[in-house]
Scaffold this active site. Structure first.
Site, short mmCIF file in Angstrom:
data_model
loop_
_atom_site.label_atom_id
_atom_site.label_comp_id
_atom_site.label_asym_id
_atom_site.label_seq_id
_atom_site.Cartn_x
_atom_site.Cartn_y
_atom_site.Cartn_z
N ARG A 192 -19.71 55.50 4.91
CA ARG A 192 -20.83 54.85 5.57
C ARG A 192 -21.09 53.47 4.97
O ARG A 192 -22.20 53.18 4.51
CB ARG A 192 -22.07 55.72 5.46
CG ARG A 192 -23.10 55.38 6.52
CD ARG A 192 -24.10 56.47 6.66
NE ARG A 192 -24.95 56.28 7.82
CZ ARG A 192 -25.57 57.27 8.42
NH1 ARG A 192 -25.40 58.51 7.98
NH2 ARG A 192 -26.35 57.02 9.44
N GLU A 236 -24.48 51.87 9.15
CA GLU A 236 -24.21 51.91 7.71
C GLU A 236 -25.22 51.14 6.87
O GLU A 236 -25.28 51.34 5.66
CB GLU A 236 -22.80 51.40 7.48
CG GLU A 236 -21.84 52.20 8.35
CD GLU A 236 -20.42 52.00 8.03
OE1 GLU A 236 -20.04 50.83 7.84
OE2 GLU A 236 -19.67 52.98 7.95
#
Lengths: 806, 166, 287
Positions: A384, A760
């Protein structure tokens, strides 16, 4: 016009287009247990495969004896490297230009490395078979500390690279060295440091962790001997790339390979690359002619699939005594484990780490990265994080706090003083990126005001005094984080995966009745593309989102794409969706002009159709245009209404945000409490606020886990200490803090709908906020940098070393 | 190993099968009964993705053998919808409040929430978080799951649902 | 994650269960809640050839008062302890501890007997049993016997259970009315074993501690009764000095393992803190 005519607001609302909190299409099946995940796939005659794994971190494999295993009822075969060598698949290429053993070839290089693949009629028999395979090992000295990897007497790990003084990314300095990558102006940077008033230097480490989605990696490979076709269902964030890779390494014609990513239970970067399980299942299927399923356990997932991070960043900032930064110098030691299986675009062995100048106007900077091998699992992947952006953000945000402490300045003030100003965009950073847009001062001020930051600092001052007087054993920290991240890989001029440019795609086909189907080269693992992609199309072409079916993941039908990771879907595929929609709209305009008997230029777009300028009652809805496309198009025009767009983005996008963590820590036990967490995100145009909020909640929870204890840790013998959910920190609803989300909107000037991506950001910005909070809490007691993760016992140890324990 | 015959009620229907004693209940449900809504996320009894409702209890079906469930009354996610096929209040709540993303923890989470609301029809936020502490989610950060359960509780109790401010 | 093969038995009486265990010997393990044993079997760290499921055995359930004692059947689950009015009024510390064990699903299956009988140093109930002066009823091929909890734990996974014996009931003398109690457990997250935990049962008189028992969880290879720590506070008003003495005395007998929860030094340090906090909370509850 009468009361029954819908208003413009009603017509817009009926589309459920961009900007609305459209409820998710996916939820209908997921809430009823009707998702279709890989392990749900059942085929007649399907076999199961399972791995024999090495207990040793480094050892020669003297022998593999499958005799007893083959006697287990249901066990059909035990595949070893010797078997794979016959089809040249004992080793496979990695995304980073290295090679990786699929099965142990003479030696093993990390604990739980795959040694043999047992194929059986069901998973119980396969597990029995695994327990009966006898492997003889000869342990070898283990290398765990990356700082010792290039010592003259360091153990030799990669015997296959003996004599190779050049790797995929240039010269190698040592048998455990992989690459050196550097960027920036070394001379100017060194000069800035020489004449600086103030400098700081700190080793800032981002520990090894793992994306750990709730569903582990798995696949079903089914080779049809008659047709010579291979079908693979798998947990693939990038199904088309997997198809091309399989075509290249298995030497099967690409049109005879069908890769399907069905529903995926979370990816977070874990499911981008190829793993030995996929290769072995495919080989087993080709050999047996039956479908073969491979489903890994959690311990296998955590210890053998790709880790994330493990970056050791020696960071220096030069500044004036008034706190204006004048230079940045960073050296990174990157521990890649046994094989460099880093999931980066091919020209970027350290990902986009050169975003490390962050949100600040550094006139000069220099960065160098050395990648090394060790006896740990290979990787790393972008958990992420875009590509190494989490590491870069942690590095600079931690360093700015350290600088603030040295200067005696408030960390927020230091940042405001050094932010890139709105007028400077598009901004060319000293390490080579062109940031598209930003308004950092507005976002920061909004955060400071919303959190009543000034009063929090007052409270902290009071609490510190009380602590010194012995009235309390609790310390309070404020963790500021202002991140700029770089996502949306990426422009073909510098972004490719194994040579395939990182464009993405969308194909839309409208049906006669005003409905349509759209397919993209991305693959959602929870991000809600079935819902949000339809919202873009709805706004662009005036058809209700509910009438647009969205499909991803089947490589036979979806246009080629590079998949979903690195927050690239909205920036790249989202743009392709808008562009394909506009092609549809352009053809629709011609059809409407023909039907309304005007010139195209006499038409204007009005929410869900075209209206003749000056003649409001002459209107043709997109729905009606769809029908017309199939029976009465202008002479010379092809019937139908469809379009495809392959979008090569001109630049990356640069979302940013301002986060604040308020934390209280009990020094005697090290127990912390996150009192408050405020997250302001700017992802440009917001397609679905509900989904954005969900992404931020989820990313912050991952960041919280990482910063406060989630690590993949090895002992000196190379044994994984944190290999299951017992010790690998996965917070429950009880530990997870409450999240407050907020936003500003600074559209991306180069993106068709101005959107930047957000998935993210919370992990990128979250970890520094938590870590800065802990460090800020302790700093008045004399610490400069306390390494994360910030487990209770580590907080206690920090307190102890600062001499504050009773 | 010789197989044993088991019978039990699953989602209101009598079912049976032949299993080894070591066959885990979750595998019986997923493989023998073809009810694949119940998921597996770990092998150390932590994650709760395999949660089913047995004889009035929330149980991690990966930590029980199918033979132990002989004669039991089990409800899985496939049995959560209303008799007429419409979504239950919990299922509707998860959708309205965005209490799921990848969907993998969702069946276990809903089945657990179902029992939680029977144990405690009007739980506080703290009680909800404790109540679902045996179910791990990687996507949502739990905040919207809490809201989903509060939504369902309100509907079940026939009171107005007030969504908490951020 | 697949257990090795085994034969499954489901006796309906204690007698039959004991006969099976005796005849099948070392290859047989009793199966209670299964939430310690089955995970170990799935990792093939335990590979019994026979499982004796106790769920069908009559007489192992139930919570009843027997004069001044509470008798709890070994197959009583943590959930049942939490739901019991008898336990709430007579032994509230059991409810406080049960609520801190694992998670809701595990508590529906995990039993008191399972938690106290297998000698796992991480389990919570054993320290409580020491603190409450509980006795265990053990039944085996040679008949039934009562063993004090304080005599039961001999080492990690090593108890006084003889081959063929099962623990069938736990008997606990009811603490005095108005007693103070607390179970203070430091853990990394819900579901984790204790980094350190302390159980305290005490009575106060005239503002001073009249009686006190302190148990320690996961700070040694067995649960511990911190006798000297308890002595250090009897007769005191739990002033800072006495609390400090109690913590020091408790630490002196701790030898926790170093693991991912922290180094030995840390666990001993917080172990002492659990003792002082449990003492303070118990005192605040005492009438």
């Amino acid at each position: 016009m009468n009361d029954l005519t819908p208003t413009r607001e009603q017509r817009t609302a009926a589309l459920e287009g961009m900007g609305c909190k459209r409820k998710r299409v996916e939820d209908i099946r997921f809430t009823q247990g009707k998702g279709n995940y890989v392990d749900d796939v059942k085929l007649p005659g399907m076999l199961h495969g399972d791995f024999v794994r090495s207990p040793h971190a480094h050892a020669r494999v003297k022998s593999i004896n499958s005799e007893e295993a083959l006697k287990v009822p249901g066990v059909l075969a035990v595949i070893t490297a010797e078997t794979l060598k016959t089809v040249n698949l004992a080793w496979m290429p990695t995304l980073a230009g290295d090679v990786q053993m699929v099965l142990a070839d003479g030696k093993v290089l990390f604990q739980n490395q795959e040694v043999a693949f047992v194929v059986a009629t069901d998973r119980y028999a396969a597990d029995d078979g695994v327990s009966k395979v006898q492997v003889e090992y000869e342990p070898l000295p283990v290398l765990i500390d990356p700082f010792k990897s290039m010592a003259p007497d360091a153990p030799v790990l990669r015997e296959d690279l003996a004599g190779k003084t050049t790797g995929a990314h240039g010269p190698r300095k040592h048998h455990n060295h992989i690459f050196e990558w550097s960027v920036g102006d070394k001379d100017l940077t060194d000069a800035a440091f020489k004449k600086a008033d103030v400098t700081i230097k700190e080793l800032i480490s981002y520990h090894r962790t793992h994306p750990s989605p709730l569903e582990t990696c798995q696949c079903v490979c089914s080779f049809d001997k008659i047709k010579g076709e291979l079908t693979i269902w798998g947990t693939f964030q990038a199904p088309h790339v997997i198809r091309t890779v399989v075509a290249l390494i298995a030497k099967l014609p690409e049109q005879k390979i069908h890769v399907i990513s069905p529903d995926i239970g979370g990816g977070f970067g874990n499911k981008v690359g190829a793993y030995p399980g996929y290769i072995c299942a495919a080989v087993a299927s080709i050999v047996t002619g039956k479908p073969v399923k491979w489903v890994e356990d959690r311990i296998e997932n955590l210890t053998a699939t790709s880790f994330a991070r493990d970056y050791h960043m020696t960071t220096e900032i030069a500044a004036t005594k008034d706190g204006k930064v004048t230079g940045l110098r960073v050296h990174v030691l990157a521990d890649h484990g046994a094989f460099d299986a880093c999931a980066d675009p091919s020209k970027w062995p350290a990902g986009f780490f050169n975003i490390v100048t962050g949100s600040y106007d550094f006139p000069v900077a220099h960065l160098s990265v050395d990648g090394v091998y060790s006896n740990k699992a290979p990787g790393g992947v972008a958990y992420r994080c875009s590509f190494r952006v989490t590491e870069a953000a942690y590095c600079i945000e931690r360093a700015m706090d350290i600088l603030a402490q040295k200067l005696g300045m408030d960390p927020a003030e230091l940042r405001l003083k050094n932010f890139i100003r709105r007028e400077q965009f598009p901004y060319h950073s000293a390490l080579g990126w062109e940031y598209d847009s930003g308004d950092y001062h507005t976002a920061m001020r909004k955060m400071l005001e919303s959190t009543d930051y000034a009063n929090l600092r007052k409270e902290q001052a009071d609490k510190r005094a009380a602590f010194r007087r012995g009235e309390t054993r609790e310390i309070m920290g404020l963790g500021v984080s202002f991140f700029t991240e770089i996502v949306g890989a990426g422009p073909s001029k510098n972004c490719d995966i194994l040579g395939i440019a990182m464009f993405d795609s969308c194909e839309i086909r409208m049906h006669p009745t005003g409905a349509g189907i759209a397919r993209m080269g991305t693959k959602s693992q929870g991000q809600g593309h079935e819902t949000t992609w339809a919202q873009i199309i709805a706004s662009e072409i005036g058809i209700p989102a509910d009438n647009i079916m969205v499909e991803e993941g089947n490589t036979d039908t979806a246009p080629y794409g590079l998949g979903t990771y690195g927050s690239r879907s909205t920036p790249v595929a989202g743009a392709a969706i808008a562009m394909a929609s506009r092609k549809i709209k352009a053809k629709a305009q011609m059809i409407a002009a023909y039907k309304l008997e005007v010139h195209e230029d006499d038409l204007e777009w009005d929410i869900d159709g075209f209206r003749v300028k000056g003649l409001p009652e002459k209107f043709m809805s997109m729905k009606d245009i769809c029908w017309a496309a199939y029976n009465s198009v202008p002479p010379g025009m092809e019937p139908g209404l469809e379009a495809v767009s392959y979008y090569d983005p001109p630049n990356m996008t640069y979302p940013f945000g301002a986060y604040l963590c308020v934390m209280d820590i009990d020094v005697d036990t090290g127990v912390y409490k996150v009192r408050r967490f405020y997250a302001l995100d700017d992802c440009g145009t917001r397609i679905n606020p509900m989904i954005i909020e969900g992404q931020v909640h989820g990313g912050l929870t991952e960041a919280f886990a990482i910063a406060m204890g989630q690590e993949i840790r090895y002992d000196d013998g190379g044994n994984v200490v944190t290999g299951s959910f017992m010790d690998f920190f996965m917070p429950t609803a009880v530990e997870t803090p409450h999240w407050e989300t907020d936003f500003t909107v600074t559209p991306s000037p180069h993106h068709p709908i101005g959107a930047k991506g957000v998935g993210e950001s919370p992990n990128v910005g979250g970890v520094p906020a938590f870590s800065n909070a802990v460090n800020d809490a302790f700093s008045f007691l004399g610490s400069t940098h306390i390494q994360m993760p910030h487990d209770y016992w580590r907080n206690w140890q920090a307190a102890k070393s600062l001499g504050v324990l009773a | 190993m010789a197989k044993t015959h088991v019978t039990m009620k699953v989602n209101g229907a009598e079912v049976e099968g032949l299993v080894e004693p070591r066959t885990l209940l979750v595998h019986f449900i997923r493989e023998n009964l073809q009810l694949t809504g119940t998921h597996i996320g770990c092998e150390t009894t932590h994650c709760g993705a395999c949660t089913v409702d047995i004889d009035g209890m929330s149980v991690k079906s990966c930590t029980m053998f199918a033979v132990q469930a002989n004669g039991s009354d089990i409800t899985t996610i496939e049995g959560m919808a209303n008799a007429d096929g419409t979504l239950s209040h919990l299922q509707e709540g998860f959708r309205q409040m965005h209490g799921l993303q990848c969907g993998y923890c969702t069946p276990g989470m809903i089945v657990r929430a179902h029992r939680l609301l029977k144990e405690n029809p009007s739980p506080t936020e703290e009680e909800i978080r404790q109540g679902i502490s045996g179910n791990i989610c990687r996507c949502t950060g739990y905040q919207n799951i809490v809201k989903a359960i509060q939504y369902a509780a309100s509907k079940i109790n026939g009171v107005e649902f007030k969504e908490a401010a951020e | 994650m697949i257990p090795g093969p085994f034969s499954y038995h489901r006796p309906d009486s204690v007698g039959d269960a004991i006969k099976l265990l005796a005849s099948l010997g070392e290859e047989a393990r009793p199966l209670a809640g299964g939430h310690s044993l089955i995970p170990m079997m799935k990792l093939r760290l335990a590979t019994p050839g026979h499982l004796i499921d106790l769920h069908g055995v009559a007489g192992l359930k139930g919570i009843r008062r027997d004069g001044s004692r509470i008798v709890i059947g070994a197959m009583t689950t943590q959930h049942e302890l939490l739901a019991s009015d008898e336990i709430r009024t007579s032994l509230p510390i059991l409810q406080e501890a049960a609520a801190l064990i694992a998670d809701p699903q595990v508590r529906y299956r995990g039993t008191l007997g399972g938690n106290v009988a297998n000698g796992d140093p991480g389990n919570d109930m054993p320290a409580l049993m020491l603190t409450l002066r509980a006795a265990y009823r053990l039944e085996g091929p040679n008949g039934a016997r009562e063993v004090m909890a304080s005599d039961f734990y001999q080492g990690a996974y090593f108890t006084a259970l003889e081959p063929g014996e099962i623990l069938t009931a736990v008997t606990i003398p009811v603490p005095a009315a108005g007693h103070g109690y607390a179970y203070e457990k430091l853990k990394r997250k819900v579901g984790d074993y204790a980094t350190a935990a302390a159980a305290v049962v005490l009575t106060m008189s005239g503002g001073k501690v009249a009686s006190c028992a302190i148990g320690l969880t996961n700070l040694h290879e067995t649960p511990l009764l911190a006798i000297d720590a308890a002595k250090a506070v009897i007769g005191t008003s739990l002033d800072d000095a006495s609390l400090k003495n109690a913590a020091t005395a408790a630490r002196a007998i701790m030898s926790p393992a170093a693991d991912a929860r922290g180094p030995v030094e840390y666990r001993k340090h917080v172990g002492g803190i659990m003792v002082t906090r449990a003492l303070q909370r118990a005192a605040s509850r005492a009438k």
